[in-house]
Enzyme design. Structure first.
Site, PDB file in Angstrom:
ATOM      1  CB  SER A 135     -11.876 -79.211 -53.764  1.00 47.33           C
ATOM      2  OG  SER A 135     -10.969 -78.339 -53.156  1.00 47.33           O
ATOM      3  CE  LYS A 161     -12.854 -75.352 -52.891  1.00 46.11           C
ATOM      4  NZ  LYS A 161     -13.881 -75.268 -51.821  1.00 46.11           N
ATOM      5  CE  LYS A 163      -9.197 -75.889 -50.899  1.00 49.07           C
ATOM      6  NZ  LYS A 163     -10.087 -75.232 -49.946  1.00 49.07           N
ATOM      7  CD  GLU A 213     -15.197 -71.959 -51.142  1.00 52.36           C
ATOM      8  OE1 GLU A 213     -14.757 -72.612 -52.119  1.00 52.36           O
ATOM      9  OE2 GLU A 213     -15.653 -72.494 -50.124  1.00 52.36           O
ATOM     10  CG  ASP A 238     -16.278 -72.467 -46.585  1.00 48.43           C
ATOM     11  OD1 ASP A 238     -17.076 -72.845 -45.718  1.00 48.43           O
ATOM     12  OD2 ASP A 238     -15.262 -73.141 -46.874  1.00 48.43           O
ATOM     13  N   GLY A 290     -17.301 -79.335 -48.906  1.00 53.16           N
ATOM     14  CA  GLY A 290     -16.810 -80.621 -48.423  1.00 53.16           C
ATOM     15  C   GLY A 290     -15.636 -80.384 -47.503  1.00 53.16           C
TER      16      GLY A 290
END
Ligand code: NPG
Length: 368
Positions: A135, A161, A163, A213, A238, A290
């Site tokens: 991430s 991934k 952000k 997500e 999530d 995580g």
């Protein structure tokens, strides 16, 4: 199993690299550790609440108070037959799933150590290595983003991934897709958008993302369902999925096609297994999230991610991406094929390096 003492610790560790999300930037991680002891053995858990209530309502301060005043006294009030019964013992306390998880997961580690088997065995794990992804936080420039992604890809990680937030979405996605046509790539918004941003999210549909997500607020299941109907890309939830029951509601509404499981978010391993099984019944793939855990929380995550419906790479990367040194020995390392090994010793299967724990401790308390 009889738990005789519970030790709480609040720790702060510097991150190897600052981490920026749609809700803020941090270069240190504050978290709680829970150590339960009984019959000559000890088990460890990590509470993933953060210092500030930005990812979720819980914080290290709320978790500390509710553990000290309610959860630990309840657990110490008598034996439990199995760690899956810890959830029931704590059920008179509403909410506070992160606090409950820290304690519940420590009990699972203790139980597995008492049985002399790896935690994965008692959780129902079926594999000895797990697929690992990274991430990557919001970066100051596309060049800086490319450097971070290049490092991850050459280390072998199976997916990336990034952000995103309003105004920082299409440009980084297009840039990375042009550079890496075949990379398994996804984005995580941490609830930064509203339904009014639908067209910005639809613009991502052209770039073969494996998922988007948590685009909307954690309480917006109906809006997620509307958004999912307007996108080709799968929505993954999530923050919204706090329990197996909430997942059933999300599936009934059509609010997502993929679920991220974090034991810390849902209240521990027992609820994670229930959530994992509910997703499997609905044909919904899951992956393990995580929360910048130390090696203790990371070890729990690796064992849980060995269950069969974890079919996508998780946010569980090598220790060296987060803390140098980590709090466990051996540390977690990534293989050239982008996997982490599930430790095969008893319990979480890694030793807690107690002097590093003590060094990072801000407060501690032993009960009773
Ligand atoms: O590799 O542990 C990791 C970080 C994965 O992006 C990640 N976590 O929103 O899922 C998230 C985010 C997070 C980190 C959330 C810390 C809250 C605290």
């Amino acid at each position: 199993m009889r738990i005789e003492t519970v030790e709480l610790r609040r720790l702060r560790l510097p991150l190897v690299r600052a981490f920026e999300t749609s809700f803020g930037r941090t270069d240190t991680r504050e978290f709680l550790l829970v150590r339960v002891a009984g019959e000559g053995l000890a088990g460890w858990g990590e509470c993933v609440a953060e210092q500030d209530p930005f990812y979720s309502a819980e914080t290290t301060a709320t978790a500390w108070g509710v553990l000290r005043d309610h959860l630990v006294p309840a657990l110490l009030s008598g034996p439990v037959a199995h760690p899956r019964d810890v959830w029931t013992r704590l059920s008179h306390v509403r909410g506070h799933r992160m606090a409950k998880a820290g304690l519940e997961m420590a009990a699972w580690d203790l139980f597995a150590r008492q049985q002399g088997v790896p935690l994965a065995r008692v959780l129902g794990g079926t594999r000895d290595e797990i697929a690992s992804g990274v991430s990557i936080g919001i970066q100051p420039s596309l060049d800086a983003l490319a450097t971070r992604v290049d490092e991850a890809v050459s280390a072998g990680y199976q997916r990336v991934k990034i952000k995103v937030k309003p105004g920082y979405d299409l440009a980084p996605v297009r840039y990375l897709r042009e550079r890496y046509p075949d990379l398994a790539l996804m984005v995580d918004a941490n609830a930064a958008y509203t339904l009014e941003d639908t067209s910005a999210l639809q613009a991502l549909d052209a770039w073969q993302l494996t998922m988007i997500e948590q685009p909307l607020d954690e309480e917006d299941l109906l809006h997620h369902a509307r958004l999912q109907r307007s996108l080709r890309t799968a929505v993954c939830l999530d923050e919204s999925i706090v329990s197996a029951r909430r997942a059933e509601e999300a599936f009934a509404l059509g609010a997502c096609r993929i679920v991220n499981i974090k034991p810390g978010r849902v209240g521990g391993h027992a609820e994670s297994i229930a959530l994992h099984d509910a997703c499997a019944r609905h044909g919904v793939p899951v992956w393990h999230g995580g929360m910048l855990e130390s090696g203790i929380g990371r070890a729990h995550n690796v064992h849980l991610a060995s269950l069969p419906n974890f079919s996508l790479p998780g946010d569980i990367a090598a220790s060296a991406r987060y803390y140098r040194p980590d709090l466990v020995d051996p540390e977690f390392v990534v293989s050239a094929r982008g996997t982490l090994c599930v430790p095969d010793g008893p319990g979480i299967g890694v030793a807690v390096v107690e002097d590093r724990v003590v060094h990072a401790t801000l407060d501690h308390l032993t009960l009773p």
